[in-house]
Motif scaffolding. Structure first.
Motif, PDB file in Angstrom:
ATOM      1  N   GLU A  52       0.832  -1.205   0.000  1.00  0.00           N
ATOM      2  CA  GLU A  52       0.000   0.000   0.000  1.00  0.00           C
ATOM      3  C   GLU A  52       0.872   1.262   0.000  1.00  0.00           C
ATOM      4  O   GLU A  52       0.582   2.222  -0.723  1.00  0.00           O
ATOM      5  N   MET A  53       1.951   1.241   0.778  1.00  0.00           N
ATOM      6  CA  MET A  53       2.852   2.400   0.808  1.00  0.00           C
ATOM      7  C   MET A  53       3.512   2.594  -0.548  1.00  0.00           C
ATOM      8  O   MET A  53       3.659   3.718  -1.022  1.00  0.00           O
ATOM      9  N   MET A  54       3.929   1.515  -1.190  1.00  0.00           N
ATOM     10  CA  MET A  54       4.563   1.610  -2.500  1.00  0.00           C
ATOM     11  C   MET A  54       3.572   2.153  -3.533  1.00  0.00           C
ATOM     12  O   MET A  54       3.955   2.958  -4.390  1.00  0.00           O
ATOM     13  N   LYS A  55       2.332   1.723  -3.452  1.00  0.00           N
ATOM     14  CA  LYS A  55       1.319   2.199  -4.396  1.00  0.00           C
ATOM     15  C   LYS A  55       1.072   3.689  -4.169  1.00  0.00           C
ATOM     16  O   LYS A  55       1.000   4.457  -5.131  1.00  0.00           O
ATOM     17  N   ASN A  56       0.964   4.096  -2.902  1.00  0.00           N
ATOM     18  CA  ASN A  56       0.757   5.511  -2.602  1.00  0.00           C
ATOM     19  C   ASN A  56       1.932   6.350  -3.099  1.00  0.00           C
ATOM     20  O   ASN A  56       1.748   7.452  -3.622  1.00  0.00           O
ATOM     21  N   TRP A  57       3.152   5.842  -2.940  1.00  0.00           N
ATOM     22  CA  TRP A  57       4.347   6.580  -3.376  1.00  0.00           C
ATOM     23  C   TRP A  57       4.367   6.703  -4.901  1.00  0.00           C
ATOM     24  O   TRP A  57       4.673   7.761  -5.439  1.00  0.00           O
ATOM     25  N   SER A  58       4.050   5.656  -5.593  1.00  0.00           N
ATOM     26  CA  SER A  58       4.080   5.704  -7.058  1.00  0.00           C
ATOM     27  C   SER A  58       2.934   6.539  -7.616  1.00  0.00           C
ATOM     28  O   SER A  58       3.045   7.081  -8.718  1.00  0.00           O
ATOM     29  N   ASP A  59       1.862   6.674  -6.884  1.00  0.00           N
ATOM     30  CA  ASP A  59       0.734   7.491  -7.338  1.00  0.00           C
ATOM     31  C   ASP A  59       0.897   8.974  -6.998  1.00  0.00           C
ATOM     32  O   ASP A  59       0.134   9.802  -7.492  1.00  0.00           O
ATOM     33  N   TYR A  60       1.893   9.296  -6.202  1.00  0.00           N
ATOM     34  CA  TYR A  60       2.066  10.694  -5.760  1.00  0.00           C
ATOM     35  C   TYR A  60       2.525  11.562  -6.924  1.00  0.00           C
ATOM     36  O   TYR A  60       3.458  11.221  -7.642  1.00  0.00           O
ATOM     37  N   LYS A  61       1.868  12.696  -7.125  1.00  0.00           N
ATOM     38  CA  LYS A  61       2.209  13.652  -8.176  1.00  0.00           C
ATOM     39  C   LYS A  61       2.410  15.024  -7.531  1.00  0.00           C
ATOM     40  O   LYS A  61       1.449  15.707  -7.205  1.00  0.00           O
ATOM     41  N   PRO A  62       3.685  15.448  -7.329  1.00  0.00           N
ATOM     42  CA  PRO A  62       3.907  16.754  -6.702  1.00  0.00           C
ATOM     43  C   PRO A  62       3.487  17.884  -7.637  1.00  0.00           C
ATOM     44  O   PRO A  62       3.564  17.770  -8.855  1.00  0.00           O
ATOM     45  N   SER A  63       3.089  18.991  -7.024  1.00  0.00           N
ATOM     46  CA  SER A  63       2.657  20.144  -7.818  1.00  0.00           C
ATOM     47  C   SER A  63       3.879  20.894  -8.352  1.00  0.00           C
ATOM     48  O   SER A  63       4.998  20.711  -7.894  1.00  0.00           O
ATOM     49  N   LYS A  64       3.644  21.779  -9.303  1.00  0.00           N
ATOM     50  CA  LYS A  64       4.724  22.599  -9.850  1.00  0.00           C
ATOM     51  C   LYS A  64       5.313  23.503  -8.768  1.00  0.00           C
ATOM     52  O   LYS A  64       6.518  23.749  -8.746  1.00  0.00           O
ATOM     53  N   THR A  65       4.488  23.979  -7.866  1.00  0.00           N
ATOM     54  CA  THR A  65       4.959  24.835  -6.773  1.00  0.00           C
ATOM     55  C   THR A  65       5.925  24.063  -5.883  1.00  0.00           C
ATOM     56  O   THR A  65       6.981  24.582  -5.500  1.00  0.00           O
ATOM     57  N   LEU A  66       5.581  22.820  -5.556  1.00  0.00           N
ATOM     58  CA  LEU A  66       6.453  21.999  -4.731  1.00  0.00           C
ATOM     59  C   LEU A  66       7.784  21.743  -5.447  1.00  0.00           C
ATOM     60  O   LEU A  66       8.853  21.815  -4.836  1.00  0.00           O
ATOM     61  N   TRP A  67       7.734  21.460  -6.750  1.00  0.00           N
ATOM     62  CA  TRP A  67       8.969  21.262  -7.529  1.00  0.00           C
ATOM     63  C   TRP A  67       9.835  22.526  -7.502  1.00  0.00           C
ATOM     64  O   TRP A  67      11.041  22.447  -7.334  1.00  0.00           O
ATOM     65  N   LEU A  68       9.193  23.670  -7.679  1.00  0.00           N
ATOM     66  CA  LEU A  68       9.923  24.937  -7.694  1.00  0.00           C
ATOM     67  C   LEU A  68      10.620  25.172  -6.355  1.00  0.00           C
ATOM     68  O   LEU A  68      11.814  25.452  -6.308  1.00  0.00           O
ATOM     69  N   TRP A  69       9.882  25.043  -5.261  1.00  0.00           N
ATOM     70  CA  TRP A  69      10.469  25.300  -3.949  1.00  0.00           C
ATOM     71  C   TRP A  69      11.509  24.248  -3.571  1.00  0.00           C
ATOM     72  O   TRP A  69      12.490  24.551  -2.881  1.00  0.00           O
ATOM     73  N   SER A  70      11.355  23.029  -4.029  1.00  0.00           N
ATOM     74  CA  SER A  70      12.368  21.995  -3.799  1.00  0.00           C
ATOM     75  C   SER A  70      13.669  22.364  -4.514  1.00  0.00           C
ATOM     76  O   SER A  70      14.764  22.225  -3.956  1.00  0.00           O
ATOM     77  N   ALA A  71      13.553  22.845  -5.753  1.00  0.00           N
ATOM     78  CA  ALA A  71      14.734  23.247  -6.514  1.00  0.00           C
ATOM     79  C   ALA A  71      15.405  24.462  -5.871  1.00  0.00           C
ATOM     80  O   ALA A  71      16.635  24.517  -5.751  1.00  0.00           O
ATOM     81  N   VAL A  72      14.598  25.439  -5.432  1.00  0.00           N
ATOM     82  CA  VAL A  72      15.147  26.623  -4.767  1.00  0.00           C
ATOM     83  C   VAL A  72      15.843  26.225  -3.471  1.00  0.00           C
ATOM     84  O   VAL A  72      16.959  26.691  -3.173  1.00  0.00           O
ATOM     85  N   GLY A  73      15.243  25.365  -2.697  1.00  0.00           N
ATOM     86  CA  GLY A  73      15.838  24.905  -1.445  1.00  0.00           C
ATOM     87  C   GLY A  73      17.138  24.141  -1.675  1.00  0.00           C
ATOM     88  O   GLY A  73      18.123  24.344  -0.960  1.00  0.00           O
ATOM     89  N   ALA A  74      17.161  23.277  -2.678  1.00  0.00           N
ATOM     90  CA  ALA A  74      18.368  22.509  -2.985  1.00  0.00           C
ATOM     91  C   ALA A  74      19.494  23.445  -3.437  1.00  0.00           C
ATOM     92  O   ALA A  74      20.657  23.285  -3.028  1.00  0.00           O
ATOM     93  N   ALA A  75      19.163  24.436  -4.259  1.00  0.00           N
ATOM     94  CA  ALA A  75      20.170  25.399  -4.716  1.00  0.00           C
ATOM     95  C   ALA A  75      20.700  26.212  -3.532  1.00  0.00           C
ATOM     96  O   ALA A  75      21.907  26.431  -3.413  1.00  0.00           O
TER      97      ALA A  75
END
Length: 133
Positions: free
Chosen positions: A4-27
């Motif tokens: 169930e955890m693997m299915k939930n992880w594979s079904d997860y779709k992060p938003s563009k905002t989350l991608w943006l802030w993840s990239a900013v945080g990593a930089a």
């Protein structure tokens, strides 16, 4: 439960905002680590360090020449004794006033050289006294 955890992880779709802030945080984290522990520096800091290193190299060379000229002088033994009797905070002035760190066509002594020269001379073994001629 792991399926169930693997299915939930594979079904997860992060938003563009989350991608943006993840990239900013990593930089940002990369820059913080790079500038604090990684040895990175700005071009201004690099230029300042280069200038300071160059000035130290010139002063060291001038101090070597100064100490050799000082010890090669005919009255080196007396001058060295006078230098050693001078208060430590005045020894660089003694060297500057003697002209040992002011070279041809220069109006002022080389910055930092007098103190280095005085330190070398105070630690030097006095030259042998002239036996007379």
């Amino acid at each position: 439960m792991s399926n169930e955890m693997m299915k939930n992880w594979s079904d997860y779709k992060p938003s563009k905002t989350l991608w943006l802030w993840s990239a900013v945080g990593a930089a940002g984290l990369t820059m913080i680590v790079g500038f604090t522990a990684g040895g990175w520096m700005t071009s201004g800091t690099a230029a300042e360090r280069t200038e300071a290193s160059t000035e130290l190299a010139v002063a060291t060379l001038a101090a070597n020449i100064c100490s050799n000229r000082f010890l090669a002088a005919p009255d080196a033994h007396a001058k060295l004794a006078a230098l050693k009797e001078t208060d430590s905070w005045k020894q660089d002035s003694f060297i500057e006033e003697g002209g040992w760190v002011t070279f041809a066509n220069m109006e002022k002594p080389i910055s930092g050289a007098a103190e280095l020269c005085a330190n070398r001379l105070v630690a030097a073994t006095p030259p042998a006294a002239d036996s007379g001629a």
